[in-house]
Design an enzyme around this catalytic site. Sequence first.
Site, mmCIF file in Angstrom:
data_model
loop_
_atom_site.group_PDB
_atom_site.id
_atom_site.type_symbol
_atom_site.label_atom_id
_atom_site.label_comp_id
_atom_site.label_asym_id
_atom_site.label_seq_id
_atom_site.Cartn_x
_atom_site.Cartn_y
_atom_site.Cartn_z
ATOM 1 C CG HIS A 33 3.479 -9.745 -3.589
ATOM 2 N ND1 HIS A 33 3.429 -8.494 -4.154
ATOM 3 C CD2 HIS A 33 3.791 -10.610 -4.590
ATOM 4 C CE1 HIS A 33 3.706 -8.584 -5.454
ATOM 5 N NE2 HIS A 33 3.925 -9.857 -5.747
ATOM 6 C CG HIS A 51 -3.598 -1.447 -7.745
ATOM 7 N ND1 HIS A 51 -2.400 -2.110 -7.844
ATOM 8 C CD2 HIS A 51 -3.472 -0.374 -8.589
ATOM 9 C CE1 HIS A 51 -1.600 -1.496 -8.691
ATOM 10 N NE2 HIS A 51 -2.224 -0.441 -9.157
ATOM 11 C CB CYS A 73 -2.823 -3.758 -1.707
ATOM 12 S SG CYS A 73 -2.101 -5.205 -0.895
#
Length: 297
Positions: free
Chosen positions: A254, A267, A202
């Site tokens: 996260h 993403h 990510c």
Amino acid sequence: MEIRRIKVPTALVWSAPTVATETDQTYLQDGDLTAWLAALQPADRQRLADTNGIVTEALFNDRVVLNRQEGDWAHVFVTRQANRLERRGYPGWIPMTQLTTSDAELEYPTTTVRLVQPTTTLLDAEQQPVLTLPMGTILTTTSQDAEWIQVVTPLGSGQIPAAAAQLGVTGVDDGDRILALGRQFVNTPYLWGGLTPAGFDCSGFIYALHRALGIPVPRDAQDQFANGCPVAPEELTAGDLVFFATDHGTGAIHHVGLYAGAGQILHAPKPGGQVEEVSMAKSAFAPEYAGARRFWQ
């Protein structure tokens, strides 16, 4: 302080030499990322995430600080990747065979070129293929014309097509260009620690897009959140970064995605997944929204 350079197209940076398994041995010997990825099974990809086996990647010609050598491995700091852990760069382990033995500087002024196409073939002086380099690679140039750019590399002099440094997307601002660049990689497989079109995690996806446009951004999501310009939800626009955290958005960061406008995010979601553009409100991350940041302006 001893400086080396990366001499393979993409060097995996490992959390420790001991995390590499039998599956990884061929890559460690020849640096062929494409063949290594082709041999990975879903369980292998999950293993890399579960063990934090690969912490990041370094690209061809990137400088690293050689901290120490243990056997066939080097503990290094990747200088182009800012993070909170170490001012010298991102820490990790790379096989010695993937590093140069020195870092000789040229004795005359030079400029650099940033590769913005997904892949670019580096040619030698006789225009024979040498390596296939990923987006984001930065090379030292000595001259160029309308068709070719002459470069010096850890493997000697070479050349690349001029088109390799020409951004193939447009937009009214860098936010639009970041988004347009990112959309080219929809369906790219997730790879823990990855920051090239061969596979992204990510924050590696975010880092790679900004790096291609020459916009400094930290490597990891938590560091990205700690920097940049805060953006209110009602002011979100294409190219902004949206972050997600534990404890319903109040805990540790996260995950990060790229805001794509109209309530959508682009993403790299998780191991086993692919880069995707989805509704932020309908995604599994929605309850964990922590805020947004902007680096492009």
